[in-house]
Design an enzyme around this catalytic site. Structure first.
Site, short mmCIF file in Angstrom:
data_model
loop_
_atom_site.label_atom_id
_atom_site.label_comp_id
_atom_site.label_asym_id
_atom_site.label_seq_id
_atom_site.Cartn_x
_atom_site.Cartn_y
_atom_site.Cartn_z
CG ASP A 77 -1.69 1.26 1.42
OD1 ASP A 77 -2.56 1.53 0.58
OD2 ASP A 77 -1.42 1.99 2.38
CE LYS B 30 -2.03 5.02 0.99
NZ LYS B 30 -2.14 4.69 2.42
#
Lengths: 168, 330
Positions: free
Chosen positions: B217, B221
């Site tokens: 994750d 980003k």
């Protein structure tokens, strides 16, 4: 490397320049100059303390240039380790030959492992270690960290390195 | 008053958060001259459609009681393609392998000249450049503040507020779940497994926590930042990723004894994108605890700017979406 040096100058104009010129000509980086004009030596010379950074192999050239121009070198000492770092390793640290891991750093000549704290919770469980590393400069510290990461990868150890706090 | 016809595609936690915020902030929006009229809401099972404006409070109740937003048998993609509107709020779930339905949704929206505001990381982490180019060709706005750091403003901060600065690097904590687990491991001197279980109980970690705890994750980003801020053409496969699963409580104690905390830090600068556990000095601006996110942006003119905030949560993410919507039409 960083060098601290005590020199003595004759009390006539232009002497300080004689001392500083060789450092700049040999691409040294002058960090501080303390000129003790009030503390004349029994020989009538003026003591000056210099701190500068210079490539290791150029130090002797500087000293002989000083001596040729009549600048007395009283003491020249190397401040060997400027950078202090810490790094954590997790895994089977002992069984993957910790002596070898440390030797890899120590044998670089520019960095040394100076402290090791080890925690071994149980047999078969991964150990954790905090290594303190000293290096002669920032670049060397980064090189030592990279080397340690390469070694750790070969030995399947997790490395936790510090963030780069320089820009903060 | 400017009327903007919008669709909400995907009605999970974030989509519902957007609906709630639109209801709650209706007056504020009208005060700044914006009437956001939601003409369609779609989830994976159906859609609610009304050209005069869907009643969002009814849709929220229906979703919570019946598990879907409406009986119209239209997919999100069909809504985007067939219903006339200006703005697509794309909040379908992130799929990092294929881009999920989000990718065709966004492409279709741009092909029809619609603007897109999204919280969906998958398509951006895989195909950012393609999406940005198609948006540009079609004159569409494409905003995605909600994809990075939830409510914590970073993309718009850099693009708007710090405009004129060269960005040297961005580093920070971009995953609240990992931050929570590491913070708790340190506080309780407990194992990773114990604190993962605690965070799963609290709903902070998912049942399958892989995506968070392996650093994927955070990597996604970073890729979005790398592409949108540093103009790279990266995907998350370009990121050097190490997660937190192998971290021992003993290592955290050793770090603490030496004045450090351990944080999962993402770092992006020219030619480098990496995520991994790092030692952060106690008291350093990046040493925030709990589920907080934080980012330090290093710039040539402004020096270092550090922001911290809530990185997840439906209302928090909706905040970033609403802010993007306002910035397009105000």
């Amino acid at each position: 490397m960083r060098v601290s040096m005590d020199i003595e100058l004759k009390d006539i104009p232009g002497q300080l320049l004689l001392a500083l010129n060789p450092i700049s000509e040999l691409k040294g980086n002058l960090i501080s100059v303390v000129h003790h004009h009030e503390k004349r030596t029994p020989r009538g010379t003026i003591p000056v303390q210099l701190v500068f950074e210079i490539d290791h192999e150029k130090l002797n050239t500087i000293i002989s240039r000083f001596e040729d121009s009549g600048v007395g070198v009283v003491r020249a000492g190397e401040e060997r380790f400027l950078e202090h770092g810490a790094i954590i390793m997790i895994g089977h640290i002992i069984h993957t030959d910790i002596q070898d891991t440390i030797d890899k750093i120590d044998s670089t000549g520019f960095a040394e492992v100076i402290d090791l704290s080890l925690s071994m919770p149980r047999i078969e469980k991964p150990s954790s270690a905090l290594l303190k590393i000293d290096a002669v400069g920032k670049k060397e510290m980064n090189d030592a960290m990279s080397l340690l990461k390469t070694v750790a990868k070969e030995k399947d150890l997790l490395v936790i390195e510090p963030i780069d706090t320089e820009l903060m | 008053m400017k009327t903007i016809r919008a669709s909400i595609i995907g009605f999970g936690a974030v989509g519902q958060g957007v609906a709630e915020v639109l209801l709650q902030k209706d007056e504020n929006l009208k005060n700044i001259g914006l009437d956001i009229k939601v003409v369609a809401v779609a989830d994976s099972k159906g859609a609610a459609i009304d050209p005069n404006g869907v009643d969002l409070s009814k849709v929220l109740i229906k979703k919570r009681t019946e598990g879907t937003v409406g009986s119209e048998k239209l997919t999100g993609l069909e809504v985007i393609t067939n219903i006339d509107h200006e703005l697509v709020i794309e909040t379908t779930p992130t799929d990092i392998d294929t881009g999920g339905v989000g990718l065709p949704n966004m492409l279709a929206a741009f092909e029809h000249g619609r603007d897109v505001v999204t919280s969906n990381k998958g398509p951006l982490a895989l195909k950012y450049r393609e999406l940005a180019e198609i948006a540009k060709e079609n004159g569409s706005n494409f905003k995605f503040e909600a994809t990075v750091g939830g409510a914590m403003p970073i993309i718009n901060l850099i693009r708007d507020v710090l405009a004129g600065n060269d960005i040297i690097s961005i580093e920070g904590i971009l995953n609240g779940t990992c931050n929570y687990i590491l913070t708790r491991m340190m506080e309780e001197q407990a194992s990773y497994e114990q604190m993962l279980a605690e965070s799963q109980e609290l709903g902070i970690a998912e049942t399958d926590p892989t995506y968070d705890v392996e650093g994927i994750d955070a990597a996604c980003k970073l890729v979005i930042l790398a592409n949108s801020i540093f103009d790279m053409d990266a995907t998350y496969k370009n990121v050097d990723v190490t997660g937190i699963t192998k971290i021992t409580p003993e290592s955290l104690m050793l770090a603490q004894d030496d004045g450090f905390v351990v944080k999962l830090i993402g770092e992006v600068k020219k030619d480098l994108i990496r995520v991994g556990p790092r030692l952060v000095p106690v008291g350093h601006p990046l040493a925030v605890g709990g589920t907080l996110n934080v980012a330090s942006v290093q710039t040539d003119l402004a020096g270092t700017v550090t922001i911290t905030g809530r990185g997840a949560g439906s209302i928090e993410t909706a905040s970033a979406i609403i802010s993007d919507v306002i910035s397009i039409y105000r």
